[in-house]
Scaffold this active site. Structure first.
Site, mmCIF file in Angstrom:
data_model
loop_
_atom_site.group_PDB
_atom_site.id
_atom_site.type_symbol
_atom_site.label_atom_id
_atom_site.label_comp_id
_atom_site.label_asym_id
_atom_site.label_seq_id
_atom_site.Cartn_x
_atom_site.Cartn_y
_atom_site.Cartn_z
ATOM 1 N N ASP A 85 -4.666 -7.655 -4.852
ATOM 2 C CA ASP A 85 -4.557 -6.247 -4.467
ATOM 3 C C ASP A 85 -5.950 -5.636 -4.265
ATOM 4 O O ASP A 85 -6.866 -5.928 -5.040
ATOM 5 C CB ASP A 85 -3.808 -5.518 -5.604
ATOM 6 N N HIS A 86 -6.107 -4.802 -3.259
ATOM 7 C CA HIS A 86 -7.353 -4.040 -3.015
ATOM 8 C C HIS A 86 -8.612 -4.863 -3.164
ATOM 9 O O HIS A 86 -9.495 -4.532 -3.967
ATOM 10 C CB HIS A 86 -7.444 -2.833 -3.961
ATOM 11 N N ASP A 107 -9.135 -4.969 1.704
ATOM 12 C CA ASP A 107 -9.275 -3.524 1.792
ATOM 13 C C ASP A 107 -10.665 -3.189 2.312
ATOM 14 O O ASP A 107 -11.622 -3.107 1.551
ATOM 15 C CB ASP A 107 -9.026 -2.890 0.420
ATOM 16 N N HIS A 181 -3.619 6.927 -5.885
ATOM 17 C CA HIS A 181 -3.538 6.013 -7.017
ATOM 18 C C HIS A 181 -3.573 6.800 -8.322
ATOM 19 O O HIS A 181 -4.147 7.871 -8.384
ATOM 20 C CB HIS A 181 -4.674 5.001 -6.968
ATOM 21 N N HIS A 209 1.148 2.862 -1.197
ATOM 22 C CA HIS A 209 0.361 2.671 -2.424
ATOM 23 C C HIS A 209 0.532 3.874 -3.331
ATOM 24 O O HIS A 209 0.949 4.936 -2.886
ATOM 25 C CB HIS A 209 -1.114 2.468 -2.061
ATOM 26 N N GLY A 210 0.191 3.703 -4.600
ATOM 27 C CA GLY A 210 0.228 4.834 -5.518
ATOM 28 C C GLY A 210 1.636 5.293 -5.846
ATOM 29 O O GLY A 210 1.914 6.487 -5.929
ATOM 30 N N SER A 212 3.340 5.143 -8.660
ATOM 31 C CA SER A 212 3.492 5.788 -9.979
ATOM 32 C C SER A 212 3.447 7.300 -9.837
ATOM 33 O O SER A 212 2.496 7.836 -9.281
ATOM 34 C CB SER A 212 2.365 5.356 -10.925
ATOM 35 N N ASN A 231 3.984 -0.048 -3.992
ATOM 36 C CA ASN A 231 3.059 -0.545 -5.012
ATOM 37 C C ASN A 231 3.084 0.332 -6.258
ATOM 38 O O ASN A 231 2.906 1.548 -6.164
ATOM 39 C CB ASN A 231 1.633 -0.550 -4.464
ATOM 40 N N THR A 234 -0.174 1.988 -12.126
ATOM 41 C CA THR A 234 -0.487 2.871 -13.262
ATOM 42 C C THR A 234 0.682 3.023 -14.240
ATOM 43 O O THR A 234 0.488 2.965 -15.457
ATOM 44 C CB THR A 234 -0.894 4.271 -12.728
HETATM 45 ZN ZN ZN Z 1 -3.278 0.641 -3.932
#
Ligand code: ZN
Length: 282
Positions: A85-86, A107, A181, A209-210, A212, A231, A234
């Site tokens: 990831d990233h 990324d 994120h 993404h992000g 959570s 994704n 957190t």
């Molecule tokens: Zn991400």
């Protein structure tokens, strides 16, 4: 199950497109939470990405992670994709591919478009020759609420996203539509209109993404708008660390690690089940 190759990952994402759901991506940080994710995937018979940030590679080592992930995938009856990831480094992406990761995210979204394309193309060429899936990100798709956001600028971003996909042959694209994120100070405002435009223009699966902290209804709206991978990091890590802390408080530091981690795994799995339910969009 045999190692999942790029074609099978494409098929899983195509099935998600056809049936309007998303495949969950769960970040892990060690071997306890890696097994929690693998167990949850099998218990619910839900294919998942187990994702690993470069920070985890720094802490544990890529060979060890790759080897354990390999066995975890082989032993699973449900498809598990081990994903980097990233990753900002092309070199680390290639190394991950050599160590058994079956999906990587390069990324390079902070770089100018030409350089982003160059980095993604290098990873794609290496990855596709080894049947590995690649995700890229484009930073030019402005999010609603960003400084300087205008529908015109967003649309220029869509053209650039299309160019990145066309010129690199990348398999999936992370889009910036207002999610962030970590946990949110305020509930995020996702730009569904922009998402639908990207979905109409770009022919690869789109990634949110992000996850959570995005309310369930908003995640479902994003899935309805074309998101095929969600994704979550957190929320898992927070639950994990909090559960370890509470279990130590309750049982005392003389308790065996395995008994503390059993509690943490159980709580993490509850979070995973919930995200699997949301991503299924049923
Ligand atoms: Zn991400």
């Amino acid at each position: 199950m045999m190692k999942i190759e790029r074609e099978q990952i494409e098929e899983l994402l195509q099935d998600a497109e056809k049936n309007n759901y998303a495949i969950p991506h769960f970040n892990h940080s060690d071997f306890w939470d890696m097994s929690a994710i693998a167990e949850a995937a099998q218990e619910k018979d839900t294919p998942v990405f187990i994702a690993c940030l470069p920070k985890v590679i720094e802490a544990i080592g890529i060979e060890k992670l790759g080897a354990v992930a390999q066995i975890t995938m082989e032993q699973s009856k449900t498809p598990i994709i081990y994903h980097l990831d990233h990753c900002h480094s092309v070199e680390l992406c290639l190394k991950a591919i050599d160590n058994g990761y079956n999906s990587v995210m390069i990324d390079a979204a902070d770089l100018p478009l030409e350089e982003n394309i160059k980095a993604v193309k290098t990873v794609v060429d290496y990855a596709h020759a080894r049947n590995v899936h690649v995700e890229a990100e484009i930073g030019k798709i402005k999010s609603a609420g960003d400084e300087g956001y205008t529908p015109e600028a967003a649309f220029a971003g869509i053209e650039e996203a299309k160019q990145l996909v066309d010129e690199t042959g990348v398999d999936a694209l992370a889009v910036s539509i207002g999610s962030e994120h970590g946990f949110y100070q305020h509930a995020p405002k996702l730009d569904y209109d922009l998402l639908e435009k990207i979905h109409a223009h770009v022919q690869v699966p789109l990634v949110l993404h992000g996850g959570s902290g995005i309310p369930e209804d908003d995640v479902r709206k994003a899935i309805n708008g074309g998101i095929r991978k969600v994704n979550v990091g957190t929320h898992i890590r927070y639950t994990y660390v909090k559960s370890v802390g509470e279990a130590i408080q309750e049982k005392g530091p003389a308790t065996h690690t395995a008994d503390i981690m059993e509690v943490a795994k159980k709580n993490v799995k509850e979070v995973l089940y919930d995200w699997m339910r949301i991503c299924s969009n049923k």
